[in-house]
Design a protein around this motif. Sequence first.
Motif, short mmCIF file in Angstrom:
data_model
loop_
_atom_site.label_atom_id
_atom_site.label_comp_id
_atom_site.label_asym_id
_atom_site.label_seq_id
_atom_site.Cartn_x
_atom_site.Cartn_y
_atom_site.Cartn_z
N ARG A 117 0.80 -1.27 -0.11
CA ARG A 117 0.01 0.03 0.04
C ARG A 117 0.97 1.09 0.03
O ARG A 117 0.61 2.36 -0.84
CB ARG A 117 -0.85 0.14 1.31
CG ARG A 117 -2.10 1.16 1.15
CD ARG A 117 -2.58 1.41 2.66
NE ARG A 117 -1.64 1.67 3.70
CZ ARG A 117 -1.36 2.95 3.58
NH1 ARG A 117 -1.84 3.91 2.82
NH2 ARG A 117 -0.23 3.39 4.76
N ALA A 163 2.46 1.68 -3.29
CA ALA A 163 1.35 2.07 -4.36
C ALA A 163 1.08 3.69 -4.00
O ALA A 163 1.03 4.31 -5.34
CB ALA A 163 0.26 1.19 -4.39
N THR A 164 1.13 4.20 -3.04
CA THR A 164 0.73 5.37 -2.57
C THR A 164 1.86 6.22 -3.05
O THR A 164 1.67 7.28 -3.71
CB THR A 164 0.61 5.72 -1.26
OG1 THR A 164 -0.54 4.71 -0.55
CG2 THR A 164 0.40 6.98 -0.74
N ARG A 169 1.79 6.66 -6.93
CA ARG A 169 0.62 7.64 -7.24
C ARG A 169 1.25 9.02 -7.21
O ARG A 169 0.54 9.77 -8.03
CB ARG A 169 -0.32 7.21 -6.33
CG ARG A 169 -1.80 8.04 -6.84
CD ARG A 169 -3.11 7.63 -5.97
NE ARG A 169 -2.85 7.98 -4.91
CZ ARG A 169 -3.53 7.84 -3.68
NH1 ARG A 169 -4.84 7.02 -4.00
NH2 ARG A 169 -3.57 7.89 -2.65
N GLY A 170 2.07 9.28 -6.30
CA GLY A 170 2.50 10.71 -6.35
C GLY A 170 3.62 10.94 -7.09
O GLY A 170 4.09 12.22 -7.22
N THR A 171 4.19 9.97 -8.07
CA THR A 171 5.16 10.31 -8.87
C THR A 171 4.78 10.72 -10.24
O THR A 171 3.42 10.52 -10.60
CB THR A 171 6.25 9.02 -9.03
OG1 THR A 171 5.46 8.12 -9.64
CG2 THR A 171 6.62 8.63 -7.83
#
Length: 274
Positions: free
Chosen positions: A264, A267-268, A271-273
């Motif tokens: 998780r 994945a988080t 997502r911010g890249t």
Amino acid sequence: MTEVAVITGGASGFGLALGARCAERGLRVALLDRDGERAEAEAEALRETHGVDAVGLTADVADDGGVRAAAGAVLDRFGRADLVVSNVGVQLFGAVERLTDEEWRWVLDVNVVGAARVARAFVPPLRAAPAGRLAFTASSSVLDPAGRMAAYQASKFAVLGLAETLRLELGDDGIAVCVLFPSGMASRHLETSAAAQPDHLRRPIGEQEDFEAMAASNPAMVQAVVSPEEAAGNVIDALLNGERYAITHGDLLTPVTTRHEHLRRAATAARGTG
């Protein structure tokens, strides 16, 4: 018409226990195994004990022709297959630097390609079934691995990947795909693995130091050992209902939760890249 359960590796251990649980529920049963004589003897016992039609057939999942022939024999006998459990798995212990290419090929061919052979042979009758279910026996070591089991564990991770792919491919056909995660059992697993080992690879399935290193790396793996009958009884409802996953026994909540928390977070971060 009564449903038919087909189980590979069905002559002993977890496979036989699953067959017995299916027979208890009134399903007709086909036990497939390298040891065809033992499979037929156990099928006869199911017929006598549970009053259901059962058959034992010779099938080595390392032999595609043999798997296809067994699938044809099941259809000749019963005319259908509603539940297929791809349950075969050979074991070979050893540190990664010790395992040879040939040993890797053997374990992966039986455990992974063998599972694909079973799926390939039985998907057509499962498509024709009112409620087809296809199940694969992985291992609790996929959820909480141990040392000295690289070949076996890698193969069972691959079986999980095969099942997840088939769930996508077969969803529109109404075929449910289940992955079973059995924990430690008192069974003939090492004995049958040794019997299946090709002559040119023959060596002990594991040395004492391998078992000690495995237990030291994951003590919980050897502490929760049950009979195959108990393990099968714990998952038979999930199997017949087409659940996505079923774990036979043991406390795996911490390793499962920890892994998914790490995933998780990754994945988080992704997502911010960009």
